[in-house]
Design an enzyme around this catalytic site. Structure first.
Site, PDB file in Angstrom:
ATOM      1  N   ARG A 181     -58.669 -38.768  32.384  1.00 18.85           N
ATOM      2  CA  ARG A 181     -58.178 -37.401  32.177  1.00 18.85           C
ATOM      3  C   ARG A 181     -57.945 -37.172  30.689  1.00 18.85           C
ATOM      4  NH1 ARG A 181     -55.427 -35.549  37.200  1.00 18.85           N
ATOM      5  NH2 ARG A 181     -55.545 -37.222  38.721  1.00 18.85           N
TER       6      ARG A 181
ATOM      7  N   HIS B 228     -49.614   7.837  12.853  1.00 21.75           N
ATOM      8  CA  HIS B 228     -48.566   8.696  13.403  1.00 21.75           C
ATOM      9  C   HIS B 228     -48.338   8.395  14.880  1.00 21.75           C
ATOM     10  CE1 HIS B 228     -47.063  12.455  15.293  1.00 21.75           C
ATOM     11  NE2 HIS B 228     -46.308  12.532  14.201  1.00 21.75           N
TER      12      HIS B 228
ATOM     13  N   ARG C 118     -32.708   9.992   6.726  1.00 24.93           N
ATOM     14  CA  ARG C 118     -33.678  10.286   5.674  1.00 24.93           C
ATOM     15  C   ARG C 118     -33.877  11.795   5.584  1.00 24.93           C
ATOM     16  NH1 ARG C 118     -39.805   8.330   6.280  1.00 24.93           N
ATOM     17  NH2 ARG C 118     -39.909  10.194   7.598  1.00 24.93           N
TER      18      ARG C 118
ATOM     19  N   GLY D 207     -39.488   1.304   2.555  1.00 20.18           N
ATOM     20  CA  GLY D 207     -40.384   1.854   3.571  1.00 20.18           C
ATOM     21  C   GLY D 207     -41.745   1.195   3.445  1.00 20.18           C
TER      22      GLY D 207
ATOM     23  N   ASN E  86     -44.303   0.937   5.307  1.00 14.45           N
ATOM     24  CA  ASN E  86     -45.539   1.598   5.739  1.00 14.45           C
ATOM     25  C   ASN E  86     -46.229   2.262   4.546  1.00 14.45           C
ATOM     26  OD1 ASN E  86     -44.651   0.857   8.256  1.00 14.45           O
ATOM     27  ND2 ASN E  86     -44.151   2.920   8.932  1.00 14.45           N
TER      28      ASN E  86
ATOM     29  N   CYS F  74     -37.201  -0.577   6.480  1.00 17.06           N
ATOM     30  CA  CYS F  74     -37.163   0.306   7.647  1.00 17.06           C
ATOM     31  C   CYS F  74     -38.558   0.715   8.092  1.00 17.06           C
ATOM     32  CB  CYS F  74     -36.313   1.546   7.370  1.00 17.06           C
ATOM     33  SG  CYS F  74     -36.891   2.520   5.964  1.00 17.06           S
TER      34      CYS F  74
END
Length: 855
Positions: A78, A428, A591, A739, A741, A804
């Protein structure tokens, strides 16, 4: 200490030098079972090094090995890789079967049993060693003398040689075949896809056969003591009479199945072999208490004697994994710290959302990017209004768009899931869906949407019209035709206990991005420590507010703008008051208005005509004003703080709403200290201008209300310049929230909405290690974060630092922020548990470096 270098193998005994990283997990587990005095057949182990040598023709001392197994040895081989998930070649049983052994077994076990054992070995040897066509040997299922003779003749015909009779030759060829299979290109690519390193080794175990056939009660089975789907304690498994290995797990409707426990349908091991059954229960309890895990035990019964062949971790769903880990910790078998570490943070998403039942069928018609986890079924709709209409009728729908915009917010709230043709992981649609806890698939570029005909066309030619039922799987990034079976979310006691332990261990804060009261309630439900980002523009989408916003946009003078904004003031104040009351004194970071104004204007001619009617203006004037607001690159244009400087009435209204809501909410609950955040800052002077106006509004509210108003002002660092000039910006800010993004967009010069078109190819070719919108780029964007943090803290040591962006919920990003000394991370509400658990992992692992806690 024994070594396996002289003879090339090592007998597994309680004291043998068996190591997981040299002999593999199966070998080490078998040694543990032997140490627990379980009846494991004699077993030898070949190390990774030895198996690699076998592939090159360097055999271990097979004479010495076979001598351990006595005269006429019968053994199995095995695989034993370091991680069982990496796979390996299949086990081969009954090695050593030949004409002589067959004759002896006919006398001791009966001709049928002997034929079955020999036939099984011939089939396995022919396919895996001789590389003959499996279909040629599938027909030999009846263990008769004639079938056995036919199989031997077929082997001779296909190979032009007799079937090998020497056990040493048989074993050598099996070992060589398995070693070379592991090092083949296909096998290497498959295990690397499962996370194995390129040089991962394979060990092999050679074990004396427990035959599972004979004239007494014989057979093989598996038993486990927990439900792998739910984690609840119960005996499960199967046992098949006159069988070997894991035969019991195959479909065996026409075979002699014996139940494990008492059952009205037939006889059971509990009744027929009560001593063996009691031993199995005892061995299961031993595995749980001594191996500290729920194990599935593979066993064989030969003439009423029980043998334990192997034990593996019970395969389990994520919800079962949580219950099992918590149960082991509550029973003091493992520590709370280890229970926390046993649950991968990202695995929690399977508990927070509905999931597609993995046992069901999946009719896939498109594949995109997995943007928000969970699954949902509903009718196809192509616009927000239709989604709202169906929701009002109590019907579920899936909103399908090329890409979403702020105008779609109400429809997204009404839908059960979102599917877009364009977009990436931080588009979005993806960001809003994660905030709402909605399943979402974006970037399904193989779909075509024909709005005029009301038709969605898939690459395979199928079409879906409005009202057709589809299902989306946001965890897999798949769109499926029709409805499928679902598993509900699992947030029971075990989940809550695990999260309580995680909170006791972690040392970095976790907040939620929440824009609306439902978002805030989700944040509270998932025990977020406040709101780290409230995007106020999402509060302006309702019809009554949207018209006031458009009136403000079309106003020519400041007084006219204020008049329109005065209509929005009480609505904003009510929104903030409700948020403060829901969060019950926890920090709320608001914000100020961020997006460009054109996002609040209609795009189609019908929408422009409706707006002209609402404003009582000529259509041509409306078209001219809308055209005038268009920008070549709106995400780098008039938005964020630039609006606050040039159209200050917007921020004035929002500041007043915040401060009046602060006073109102503080009357009935804990004192509120709002955090006001200025978006898209890139210069100190921008902060000075906005701060002066906000301070003036605060002073005016204090005088008007006769109440004290306290607040903290901060900035959102989204531009590279803001990170580089963080020292001077920090002179006017009490906190900085990165931020990530937009900061990633601006650092890369890359649109997050368009990146999905080519990002997979970039990752595949190693241009980027991972999509930077999915996983924080620690080298580039991360260096800007470090620069900003260091320069900001150099100016003000008490400066609060956080991120954030959507990266805030990623375990890798949390590690970065924790190492950089950030105070907290903020992410979508449904990612808060993932962040809490990931933060606990990091804290525990750091403690272990200094010395693990005993538990």
């Amino acid at each position: 200490m024994q070594k396996d270098t002289d003879q090339g193998f090592l007998e597994i005994t309680p004291t043998a030098a068996i190591e997981n990283n040299r002999h593999g997990g199966r070998a080490k587990c078998l040694q543990r079972l032997i140490r627990l005095e379980m009846p494991v057949p004699l077993t030898c182990a070949l190390s990774f090094e030895a198996v690699h040598g076998v592939s090159a023709g360097d055999m271990p001392d097979l004479d010495a090995m076979l001598a351990l197994f006595g005269d006429d040895p019968l053994v199995s081989v095995r695989p034993s890789s370091e991680d069982p998930d990496w796979g390996g070649p299949g086990a081969i049983l009954n090695i050593g079967m030949n004409d002589v052994v067959h004759a002896k077994l006919c006398e001791s076990h009966g001709e049928t049993a002997a034929n079955a054992l020999y036939l099984r070995f011939i089939q396995a040897y022919a396919v895996h060693v001789g590389r003959l066509d499996p279909d040629e040997f599938d027909d030999f299922s009846t263990p008769s003398a004639a079938t056995l003779k036919a199989a031997l003749e077929l082997y001779e015909e296909e190979t032009d040689s007799y079937f090998p009779q020497d056990p040493k030759e048989q074993l050598a060829e099996v070992l060589r075949s398995m070693a070379r299979a592991w090092e083949g290109t296909t096998a290497r690519l498959l295990r690397q896809a499962k996370g194995a390193p390129a040089d991962a080794g394979l060990g092999l175990v050679v074990q004396k056969m427990a035959l599972g056939v004979g004239q007494g009660v014989c057979g093989s089975g598996v038993i486990q003591f927990v439900n792998g789907a739910t984690g609840h304690r119960e005996i499960r498994g199967r046992y098949l009479c006159k069988s070997q290995g894991r035969d019991a797990l195959t479909e065996a409707e026409d075979r002699d199945v014996m139940y494990l426990t008492k059952d009205e349908r037939g006889r059971s091991i509990e009744e027929v072999l009560p001593e063996n059954f009691a031993d199995l229960l005892r061995y299961g309890a031993l595995c749980r208490s001594r191996l500290r895990e729920e194990m599935e035990i593979e066993f064989t019964i030969e003439n009423d004697a029980l043998f334990i062949l192997d034990a593996v971790r019970v395969p389990r769903a994520e919800r079962a994994n949580v219950r099992i880990a918590v149960s082991l910790a509550q029973d003091k078998i493992i520590s709370k710290e280890e229970a926390v570490l046993r649950i991968p943070p990202r695995a929690l998403t399977a508990l927070l959302h509905s999931q597609i039942d993995p046992s069901g069928d999946r009719d896939l018609f498109s594949r995109g990017i997995a943007a928000s986890p969970g699954a949902a079924t509903g009718k196809v709709v192509f616009n927000a209004r239709r989604a709202q209409a169906l929701a009002a009728q109590g019907e579920d729908c899936i909103l399908v768009r090329r890409e979403t915009s702020p105008e779609d917010i109400r429809g997204m709230h009404a839908a059960k899931g979102i599917l877009t043709i364009r977009g990436g992981i931080t588009s979005h649609a993806a960001v809003i869906a994660r905030g709402l806890g909605l399943p979402c698939v974006v970037g399904a570029g193989d779909l075509t949407l024909d709005k005029k005909k009301g038709k969605l066309r898939a690459a395979d030619g199928r079409s879906f019209r409005e009202g057709d039922i589809i299902t989306i799987d946001g965890a897999a990034g798949e769109a499926l035709a029709g409805a499928v079976n679902m598993l509900p979310p699992e947030l029971g006691d075990s989940f809550q206990t695990l999260m309580t332990w995680a909170d006791e261990l972690r040392d970095i804060g976790v907040r939620a991005n929440a824009d609306t009261p439902p978002d805030a309630r989700n944040a509270r439900m998932f025990a977020a420590e406040g709101i780290g980002l409230c995007r106020t523009e999402h509060m302006f989408i309702d019809d009554d507010r949207l018209l006031a916003m458009r009136e403000m946009i079309f106003a020519d003078h400041a007084d006219d703008r204020r008049a329109a904004l005065d209509r929005l003031l009480p609505m904003q104040r009510a929104d903030f008051t409700e948020l403060f009351e829901i969060m019950q004194g926890q920090p709320v970071c608001i914000r100020l208005f961020d997006p460009p104004l054109h996002e609040f204007l209609p795009h189609g001619r019908e929408g422009l005509r409706e707006l002209a009617e609402a404003l009582d203006l000529p259509l041509r004037d409306v078209e001219r004003r809308v055209a005038g607001l268009r920008e070549f690159n709106p995400m780098l244009g008039m938005r964020g703080v630039r609006l606050g400087v040039t159209v200050p009435e917007i921020y004035d209204m929002q500041a007043r709403a915040i401060f009046e809501a602060t006073i109102e909410a503080s009357k009935s609950g804990d004192p509120v200290v709002p955090e006001v955040m200025i978006p898209l800052v890139s210069a100190k002077r921008e902060v000075e201008i906005v701060k002066a106006r906000i301070d003036a509004v605060a002073a005016a509210v204090r005088i008007e209300q006769g109440a004290d108003v306290d607040y903290r002002l901060g900035v959102m660092v989204e531009t590279p310049r803001a990170a580089l000039r963080a020292g001077e910006i920090a002179q006017h800010a009490s906190f900085m929230s990165f931020g990530t993004n937009d900061l990633t967009q601006m650092t890369y010069g890359l649109s997050r909405d368009d990146a999905g078109r080519f990002m997979a190819e970039y990752v595949a070719q190693g241009v980027y290690e991972e999509d930077p919108f999915h996983m924080l780029d620690a080298d580039g964007v991360g260096e800007l974060l470090q620069i900003g943090a260091e320069r900001g803290r150099a100016e003000d040591a008490s400066l609060t630092l956080s991120i954030c962006g959507e990266h805030g919920g990623n375990p890798e990003s949390i590690r970065f922020c924790r190492d950089a000394g950030f105070n907290y991370v903020s992410c979508s509400p449904f990612r808060v548990p993932v962040a809490r658990l990931a933060a606990a992992h990091l804290a525990v692992l750091d403690q272990m470096k200094d010395g693990p806690k005993q538990g």
